[in-house]
Scaffold this motif. Structure first.
Motif, mmCIF file in Angstrom:
data_model
loop_
_atom_site.group_PDB
_atom_site.id
_atom_site.type_symbol
_atom_site.label_atom_id
_atom_site.label_comp_id
_atom_site.label_asym_id
_atom_site.label_seq_id
_atom_site.Cartn_x
_atom_site.Cartn_y
_atom_site.Cartn_z
ATOM 1 N N ASN A 382 1.386 -84.000 124.933
ATOM 2 C CA ASN A 382 0.743 -83.470 126.100
ATOM 3 C C ASN A 382 -0.626 -83.599 126.104
ATOM 4 N N PHE A 383 -1.341 -83.546 124.959
ATOM 5 C CA PHE A 383 -2.869 -83.912 124.735
ATOM 6 C C PHE A 383 -2.812 -85.494 125.455
ATOM 7 N N THR A 384 -2.093 -86.404 124.747
ATOM 8 C CA THR A 384 -2.234 -87.782 125.086
ATOM 9 C C THR A 384 -1.773 -88.036 126.446
ATOM 10 N N GLN A 385 -1.100 -87.141 127.588
ATOM 11 C CA GLN A 385 -0.774 -87.308 128.530
ATOM 12 C C GLN A 385 -1.982 -86.616 129.646
ATOM 13 N N GLY A 386 -2.912 -85.901 128.882
ATOM 14 C CA GLY A 386 -3.992 -85.255 129.618
ATOM 15 C C GLY A 386 -3.760 -84.016 130.034
ATOM 16 N N ASN A 387 -2.413 -83.284 129.438
ATOM 17 C CA ASN A 387 -2.024 -81.865 129.866
ATOM 18 C C ASN A 387 -2.559 -80.987 128.566
#
Length: 421
Positions: A382-387
């Motif tokens: 999620n962090f990697t996808q901006g969430n």
């Protein structure tokens, strides 16, 4: 249920960066020719090769490695080559003043054309990997690098191997054989080097998975699978780099071999590899839905399915990270400082991985450490996808009870939460 996966996982996180178990590597420069050659010996088949075209920040290169997408051997478009041999250096006992925060050899491969240029990095940063690496260039220079020491080539060849010492003597003859054959001959050609590889290859529990002979001047690589030196796959690096970034299974470039197929099918990762290949051929959604449905049946014959699905999820993350980071390994997995410097991006493979992790973590109610590990990886996705909101929630759940989290999950979780404040 997850005993098989945990063995692999715990072994990995306890040892840090993983390199090929036992290899024979050498460089030879004479008669106007310059080569580097190696037997890659290990217990895990399914070798990958991946092509990394040049970017504004890096030279183009090819990597060879295990499914974890950590480069074991590589050569760049200018003929700079390196290859690791595993060792057991205790880095905590060495006075390393300035270790590189990421993968030092990978940085050198992308920024240097020669050993001389690489030495600038090696003098500035401490080599902090518990392995021996041979670095060679097309000008005929080579060095063997270990933590705290760099040994330059004297003469026209240099051997890097990793036999243990017992009572002051090497426990096997592989490096001796290579040194003796190179010293006794003036030859320097594919046939001669192939003979050395054949004489030093291994069979048994630890096998020579593949062998390479790299013509550093011409940019040509000769590859042999599973110690069969009669069948060669020839790679013209510059031509292949023009075709763009991609990951390939090395074995796909060779005809069927009973010995290799039997070795692969009896390996614990075979089911995971089969499912992952099905994803490549049929698509992620249809394949994942099919295997989740199979898992829900709770058929005893599928006892290894859930661990394989967890491995598939991790493989999807590794493939995604590799492509979006110019062929680099997943530094976060190895808790490298650079691994936390994540530049967000979107990738359908990450979405597929999270789907698998959600199913498996919702289902897991016995091994809470494993469930929290899956929460951690979901946080990373999620962090990697901006969430960032979802990422923070997953990381908080992953480390909410320190007694129910792996040490590595605690370390990475705390670091990521410090960046999510």
């Amino acid at each position: 249920m997850y005993k098989y996966f945990l063995f692999i996982f715990i072994s990995l996180i306890s040892s840090g960066m993983n390199t090929a178990k036992a290899c024979t590597i050498f460089s030879c420069s004479r008669g106007g020719e310059t080569f580097a050659a190696a037997n890659e010996d290990d217990m895990t088949p399914f070798t990958r090769i991946w092509y990394n075209p040049a970017t504004k920040d890096r030279y183009g290169s090819i990597s060879f490695g295990a499914p974890d997408m950590q480069t074991a051997a590589a050569m760049n478009e200018y003929g700079l080559f390196y290859d690791f041999a595993a060792a057991n250096y205790d880095l905590s006992k060495l006075n390393l003043q300035n270790p590189y925060k990421g993968d030092l050899m990978w940085e050198i491969l992308g920024k240097c054309k020669t050993v001389k240029e690489a030495m600038v990095y090696l003098k500035k940063y401490d080599y902090a990997i518990s392995a021996k690496v041979l670095l060679a260039d097309k000008e005929g220079n080579s060095v063997v690098i270990t933590p705290g020491k760099i040994t330059e080539k004297t003469g026209n060849f240099q051997v890097n191997s990793n036999c243990n010492m017992i009572n002051g003597k090497l426990s096997c003859r592989r490096p001796d054989i290579a040194n003796e054959m190179l010293a006794a001959s003036k030859e320097n050609n594919i046939g001669f080097l192939k003979t050395i590889l054949d004489k030093t290859h291994q069979e048994g529990e630890l096998n020579t998975l593949y062998s390479t002979i790299c013509d550093l001047k011409k940019g040509i690589i000769y590859v042999y699978l599973f110690h069969d030196y009669n069948t060669v796959y020839k790679i013209d690096l510059k031509s292949e780099l023009k075709k763009g970034y991609r990951i390939e299974n090395l074995a796909d470039h060779f005809p069927s071999s009973f010995a290799y197929e039997n070795f692969s099918k009896n390996h614990s990762l075979y089911l995971k590899e089969s499912i992952f290949q099905e994803i490549q051929e049929k698509g992620a959604d249809i394949t994942i839905d099919h295997y989740i449905a199979e898992s829900e049946k709770q058929d005893p014959k599928n006892k290894n399915l859930d661990p394989a699905l967890l491995e598939v999820a991790l493989q999807l993350v590794k493939y995604s990270w590799n492509e979006h980071n110019s062929g680099a390994m997943w530094d976060y997995w190895f808790s490298k400082p650079d691994g936390y410097d994540i530049k967000p991006y979107k990738d359908a493979r990450l979405t597929s991985a999270e789907k698998l992790l959600k199913y498996l973590s919702d289902k897991e109610d016995k091994d809470l450490k494993l469930r929290n590990f899956m929460y951690e990886i979901s946080g990373f996705i999620n962090f990697t996808q901006g969430n960032t909101i979802a990422a923070k929630d997953f990381y908080e759940k992953a480390i909410s009870n320190t007694a129910e989290a792996y040490p590595v999950t605690l370390v990475r979780g705390k670091e990521m939460l410090s960046r999510l404040k």
